[in-house]
Design an enzyme around this catalytic site. Structure first.
Site, PDB file in Angstrom:
ATOM      1  N   CYS A 179      50.438  44.129  17.142  1.00 21.49           N
ATOM      2  CA  CYS A 179      50.315  43.673  18.532  1.00 21.49           C
ATOM      3  C   CYS A 179      48.884  43.876  19.026  1.00 21.49           C
ATOM      4  CB  CYS A 179      51.292  44.487  19.392  1.00 21.49           C
ATOM      5  SG  CYS A 179      51.138  44.202  21.157  1.00 21.49           S
TER       6      CYS A 179
ATOM      7  N   CYS B 221      47.540  47.088  22.743  1.00 17.44           N
ATOM      8  CA  CYS B 221      46.815  48.367  22.765  1.00 17.44           C
ATOM      9  C   CYS B 221      45.824  48.382  21.601  1.00 17.44           C
ATOM     10  CB  CYS B 221      47.761  49.547  22.542  1.00 17.44           C
ATOM     11  SG  CYS B 221      48.974  49.813  23.828  1.00 17.44           S
TER      12      CYS B 221
ATOM     13  N   TYR C  77      36.752  41.264  47.743  1.00 18.15           N
ATOM     14  CA  TYR C  77      37.725  41.113  46.648  1.00 18.15           C
ATOM     15  C   TYR C  77      38.935  41.997  46.959  1.00 18.15           C
ATOM     16  CZ  TYR C  77      33.333  39.725  44.386  1.00 18.15           C
ATOM     17  OH  TYR C  77      32.125  39.170  44.082  1.00 18.15           O
TER      18      TYR C  77
ATOM     19  N   GLU D  92      39.090  37.670  50.245  1.00 20.77           N
ATOM     20  CA  GLU D  92      39.767  37.464  48.958  1.00 20.77           C
ATOM     21  C   GLU D  92      39.967  35.957  48.769  1.00 20.77           C
ATOM     22  OE1 GLU D  92      41.418  39.039  46.282  1.00 20.77           O
ATOM     23  OE2 GLU D  92      42.185  37.031  45.871  1.00 20.77           O
TER      24      GLU D  92
ATOM     25  N   ASP E 126      35.254  45.209  44.821  1.00 17.69           N
ATOM     26  CA  ASP E 126      36.156  45.462  43.683  1.00 17.69           C
ATOM     27  C   ASP E 126      36.361  44.136  42.954  1.00 17.69           C
ATOM     28  OD1 ASP E 126      38.088  46.289  41.915  1.00 17.69           O
ATOM     29  OD2 ASP E 126      39.633  46.684  43.419  1.00 17.69           O
TER      30      ASP E 126
ATOM     31  N   CYS F  81      36.192  47.044  36.959  1.00 16.14           N
ATOM     32  CA  CYS F  81      37.024  47.120  35.754  1.00 16.14           C
ATOM     33  C   CYS F  81      36.206  46.740  34.517  1.00 16.14           C
ATOM     34  CB  CYS F  81      38.261  46.235  35.898  1.00 16.14           C
ATOM     35  SG  CYS F  81      37.862  44.533  36.260  1.00 16.14           S
TER      36      CYS F  81
HETATM   37  N1  SAH Z   1      40.854  45.360  45.624  1.00 14.93           N
HETATM   38  C1  SAH Z   1      42.107  44.806  45.186  1.00 14.93           C
HETATM   39  C2  SAH Z   1      41.969  43.635  44.207  1.00 14.93           C
HETATM   40  C3  SAH Z   1      40.960  43.776  43.113  1.00 14.93           C
HETATM   41  S1  SAH Z   1      41.083  42.592  41.813  1.00 14.93           S
HETATM   42  C4  SAH Z   1      43.006  45.858  44.617  1.00 14.93           C
HETATM   43  O1  SAH Z   1      42.560  46.959  44.262  1.00 14.93           O
HETATM   44  O2  SAH Z   1      44.213  45.623  44.532  1.00 14.93           O
HETATM   45  C5  SAH Z   1      39.883  41.400  42.204  1.00 14.93           C
HETATM   46  C6  SAH Z   1      40.324  40.399  43.230  1.00 14.93           C
HETATM   47  O3  SAH Z   1      39.232  39.510  43.454  1.00 14.93           O
HETATM   48  C7  SAH Z   1      41.489  39.510  42.849  1.00 14.93           C
HETATM   49  O4  SAH Z   1      42.474  39.610  43.845  1.00 14.93           O
HETATM   50  C8  SAH Z   1      40.887  38.101  42.797  1.00 14.93           C
HETATM   51  O5  SAH Z   1      41.789  37.106  43.240  1.00 14.93           O
HETATM   52  C9  SAH Z   1      39.721  38.217  43.733  1.00 14.93           C
HETATM   53  N2  SAH Z   1      38.566  37.296  43.558  1.00 14.93           N
HETATM   54  C10 SAH Z   1      38.097  36.755  42.413  1.00 14.93           C
HETATM   55  N3  SAH Z   1      36.958  36.063  42.646  1.00 14.93           N
HETATM   56  C11 SAH Z   1      36.696  36.180  43.979  1.00 14.93           C
HETATM   57  C12 SAH Z   1      35.631  35.715  44.836  1.00 14.93           C
HETATM   58  N4  SAH Z   1      34.629  34.983  44.354  1.00 14.93           N
HETATM   59  N5  SAH Z   1      35.684  36.044  46.132  1.00 14.93           N
HETATM   60  C13 SAH Z   1      36.698  36.804  46.635  1.00 14.93           C
HETATM   61  N6  SAH Z   1      37.718  37.261  45.877  1.00 14.93           N
HETATM   62  C14 SAH Z   1      37.715  36.965  44.564  1.00 14.93           C
END
Ligand code: SAH
Length: 458
Positions: A84, A87, A318, A339, A387, A414
């Protein structure tokens, strides 16, 4: 280097000693400086390797026999670990994984970001690093007439059927088996991505760790789903905690899991969960962190780094369903969230109401477009939290952030590589990275999350 002067050739057997791990968890050995990457080999080990692919600058090998074993090697608990692709690090002790992730973050920050003296803390790991995932997105296919459901083999689209997954919450495992069996009972065909034939592409399941609520999403190629009524009724009967059964239609030839159309087959459009004291509504296509225990650790750290006193205006870029925004709103004067996914912003607004927050505003759009608009409106935040997804922030967003002149930026990431790139930009434009705290959100995989605090230089 010409092909002739490469030190190995395909199918050759070599004995190698490994000195490092790559970011994706393969062992690295060198033959006269020429790197050979070997999945599931560990630093300090010596083993017999069959060379399976030779490129200009590196080769890939298969570990055939280990001659000298690392003290950090353990027997992977999962019976399908080798097949798989889910992981990559189950053969490494958990302490070893955390050490590897810390070293990786340090190296990437230095190499890509030029950040050699920044304080990188040891990774915050889990006490019990198993069964942590609250979401499973499992491809469905067919084999010898029966349905199979499991993750793809490494670097392939071959489904490795599974009975369960040790990093999934047990309820998610159960959902996958229940849906697979019922789909078989009602004659629903599995999808074949080579021929683009069949019906059921993915089973996606979400579990609220605190509430116990379950969402089941059937991702299908078309609208048609044979025996839909019976299937839905039996899913309900078999899974007493299910609160939401959804069909998502994805007619495209694509690796992207969800299509544009989503329909509630039964129950609610969302399930709920808590992080700390805050309750969240989560819909099928919204982003929600997959490791709820570590999410609390991550968000607490982000909040600590934000150093709020109650007087600040904060932007959360984000923001997804507003998780970090609402954490911040507990301690800020006002929070703006942005977002790109409209459903996520609908959830975010719902979540603000659900928890009685009135000091938040949410906008749908690309952060890099909405920021200049806010800037033009006179929004001047003291703190900005970002984020972003793996590709990091758009440079134009970083430019607007610098123009907004906040006291500090809290960067949740991430992907250490894009984090390093973006920190370099900020460091070159009047800011200084103070600390980086890696958090292990994804034990047994090579992924690592980081939160960094960046302050304006005086
Ligand atoms: N802070 C949130 C989500 C983080 S993930 C949490 O911790 O739950 C990153 C997010 O960015 C996702 O929801 C994705 O849809 C959004 N995203 C991706 N590209 C973007 C952009 N150009 N502008 C705004 N949001 C974006």
């Amino acid at each position: 280097m010409s092909a002739k002067s490469l030190p190995v050739e395909k199918n050759q057997m070599v004995e190698l000693t490994f000195e490092d791990l790559t970011h994706d968890g393969a062992g690295v050995a060198k033959i006269n400086g020429f790197p050979v990457f070997v999945p599931r080999a560990l630093p300090g080990e010596t083993g017999d390797v069959k060379i399976i692919n030779v490129k200009k600058k590196f080769a890939i090998g298969r570990l055939m026999e280990i001659k000298q074993e690392s003290e950090d090697r353990i027997e992977p608990p999962c019976p399908i670990f080798k097949q798989c692709g889910g992981c990559q690090l189950q053969h490494l002790t958990y302490e070893g994984q955390l050490r590897h992730k810390e070293k990786h973050v340090r190296e990437v920050l230095a190499r890509i970001g030029g950040l050699t003296s920044v304080d990188v803390h040891p990774v915050l790991g889990m006490d019990k690093p198993w069964r942590y995932r609250n979401k499973a997105q499992v491809p469905v296919g067919e084999e010898e007439g029966g349905l199979i459901a499991g993750f793809f083999a490494e670097r392939s689209h071959r489904i490795v059927d599974m009975k369960g997954c040790d990093i999934q919450h047990i309820e998610n495992d159960n959902v996958v088996q229940v849906v697979k069996n019922l789909a078989m009972k009602y004659g629903v065909r599995g999808y074949d991505d080579k021929t683009h034939k069949g019906t059921l592409r993915h089973v996606v399941t979400r579990h609220g760790k605190v509430t116990g609520e379950l969402m089941v999403v059937l991702v299908t190629k078309g609208k048609e789903l044979p025996n839909k009524k019976n299937l839905v009724r039996e899913i309900q009967e078999s899974l007493p905690n299910v609160k939401s059964i959804i069909q998502n239609i994805n007619p495209s030839r694509t690796n992207v899991i969800f299509g544009e159309k989503t329909e509630v087959l039964w129950g609610e459009e969302v399930i709920h969960d808590y992080i700390g004291d805050i309750k969240f509504a989560i819909s099928a296509r919204s982003f929600y962190q997959v490791n709820p225990d570590q999410t609390k650790v991550l968000y607490d750290k982000a909040l600590e780094y934000a150093q709020l006193t109650g007087k600040e205006t904060v932007i959360d870029a984000y923001c997804g369903i507003g998780t970090i925004s609402l954490f911040l709103a507990q301690k800020a004067k006002h929070v703006y969230g942005v977002e790109i996914v409209p459903e996520a912003i609908a959830d975010a607004k719902k979540n603000a109401r659900l928890n009685g927050f009135e000091n938040v505003d949410f906008a749908v759009g690309e952060a890099e477009k909405v920021f200049p608009w806010w800037y033009a409106q006179g929004v001047r935040p003291e703190v900005i939290v970002v984020d972003p997804p793996r590709k990091g922030c758009d440079e134009s967003l970083l430019e607007t952030i610098v123009n907004m002149n906040p006291d500090r930026v809290v960067y949740v990431s991430c992907n250490p590589a894009t984090l390093a790139r973006d920190l370099k930009y900020l460091d070159e434009h009047g800011y200084e990275t103070k600390e980086v705290q890696p958090v292990d959100m994804f034990p047994h995989t090579t992924h690592v999350e980081c939160v960094a605090v960046i302050e304006r230089k005086l």
